[in-house]
Design an enzyme around this catalytic site. Structure first.
Site, PDB file in Angstrom:
ATOM      1  N   CYS A  89     -54.126  13.591  21.037  1.00 34.22           N
ATOM      2  CA  CYS A  89     -52.861  12.847  21.030  1.00 34.22           C
ATOM      3  C   CYS A  89     -52.611  12.132  22.359  1.00 34.22           C
ATOM      4  O   CYS A  89     -52.582  12.767  23.424  1.00 34.22           O
ATOM      5  CB  CYS A  89     -51.720  13.827  20.743  1.00 34.22           C
ATOM      6  N   TYR A 214     -50.385   1.693  17.065  1.00 34.21           N
ATOM      7  CA  TYR A 214     -49.903   2.328  15.825  1.00 34.21           C
ATOM      8  C   TYR A 214     -49.253   1.277  14.915  1.00 34.21           C
ATOM      9  O   TYR A 214     -49.335   1.365  13.692  1.00 34.21           O
ATOM     10  CB  TYR A 214     -48.893   3.447  16.137  1.00 34.21           C
TER      11      TYR A 214
END
Ligand code: GSH
Length: 347
Positions: A89, A214
């Site tokens: 992450c 994203y």
């Protein structure tokens, strides 16, 4: 509607009872329909969108602060606070880097969680606080919590609660509130005189790069993707130009803005370029951005926080259901991270 049960789909095995084959055209149409419908249903759940199909990231909900004030709710202390992180992450990676740069390893402990496709989220290798998953830990801290159980989590072992689950705020705390215990207390990644410049970069880079990748990967219309990819590469071009005469984003001084940019750049060629369709250029194709990435990767302590295998496994495998076959690509070759960067010539 055709009754699929009565067809022998694509079988060429002559020992099987010969049945009617579904025509390839129908298989493709059916496959497309099922796949698209599943994809739309899944994206509607995991990636909130606006009317134009642009991905809108939900804001983090738990936003308390640790302070050097001894009588505050969360006073700075050694051994009291804990980080939950996932190695793939980029948001959690920020916290590991600041912890390493400030040398807070003996002050703030860490648990690495792993994504589980079956659990549909992060789980522990060994139960922690009697919880098997991060979602359960969120419930322990905030009964009835209804948001996503995301990493990083800054956990208070004393009151068994989540202090904060927003990486941008956790790194500000790690930088400034633990100097009494840090082995590198004088390193200041967010100095007053650079705050304005750091905040300006952060705002731009968050929107079009950190979250921008994203926005490309989770775009639900062509128009939303076009917008996101244009913004992403316009900002990368701008940074490339700035890095021509500046070693880091704000001159010679490494700041939180660099940490935040680094974790996205590090994953770019491996995950975002392919899986998120950010494929106009690779980071290693930019002379300045590529060297800047190597410069940061080679700073003492940083490489130890980086795990390319987890990035690949989690992005293509477990974390994001964007790769239905689950096949993990073998490339790209990232050994260039170890090559010399020559950035110290600047300034
Ligand atoms: N705003 C958060 C975002 C964190 C975030 O999105 N983390 C992802 C991993 S990259 C996550 O844990 N997702 C799990 C989920 O959404 O269920 C931050 O910066 O701390």
């Amino acid at each position: 509607m055709t009754d699929v049960k009565n067809f022998n789909v694509g079988s060429t095995n002559s020992t099987k009872k010969k049945g009617k084959s579904l025509p390839p055209k129908l298989i493709i149409q059916l496959g497309r329909f099922v796949w698209t419908t599943m994809w739309q249903t899944m994206m509607a759940k995991i990636a909130p969108r606006n009317q134009s199909g642009e991905y809108i990231r939900p804001s983090s909900q738990l936003r308390n602060f640790i302070s050097t004030e001894k009588n505050s709710l969360y006073p700075a202390a050694a051994g009291r606070y804990h980080l939950y992180v996932g190695l793939s992450c980029p948001w959690a990676h920020r916290t590991l880097i600041v912890r390493a740069l400030k040398r807070l390893e003996d002050v703030i402990s860490v648990t690495v969680v792993v994504p589980s496709a079956i659990a549909g989220g992060w789980v522990f290798d060994q139960p922690e606080e009697d919880c098997a998953s991060l979602a359960q830990l969120y419930q322990l801290a905030q009964p009835g919590y209804s948001g996503r159980a995301t990493v990083p989590v800054l956990w208070d072992k004393q009151t068994k609660t989540i202090v904060n689950n927003e990486s941008a705020e956790i790194i500000v705390m790690l930088n400034s509130q633990f100097n009494e215990f840090a082995l590198h207390p004088t390193l200041n990644l967010y100095p007053d005189e650079l705050k304005e410049k750091i905040d300006q970069w952060n705002e731009k880079i968050y929107k079009s790069v950190n979250n921008g990748v994203y926005r490309c990967g989770f775009a639900q219309t062509q128009q939303a993707y076009n917008l996101a990819i244009d913004e992403l590469f316009a900002t990368l071009d701008e940074i490339e130009a700035a890095l021509e005469t500046s070693r880091y984003l704000c001159g010679n001084h490494l700041t939180l803005a660099d940490v935040r940019l680094f974790t996205t750049l590090f994953r770019f060629d491996v995950a975002y370029y392919g899986l998120f369709k950010c494929n106009r250029h690779r980071i290693q194709d930019y002379p300045n951005l590529g060297a800047y990435l190597r410069d940061m990767y080679q700073l003492p302590g940083v490489a130890d926080t980086c795990n390319l295998e987890s990035v690949k496994q989690d992005y293509y495998g477990n974390l994001f259901p964007l790769n239905p076959g689950g096949i993990i690509p073998s490339g790209p070759d990232m050994s260039y991270l170890l090559k010399s960067h020559d950035r110290d010539r600047i300034g």
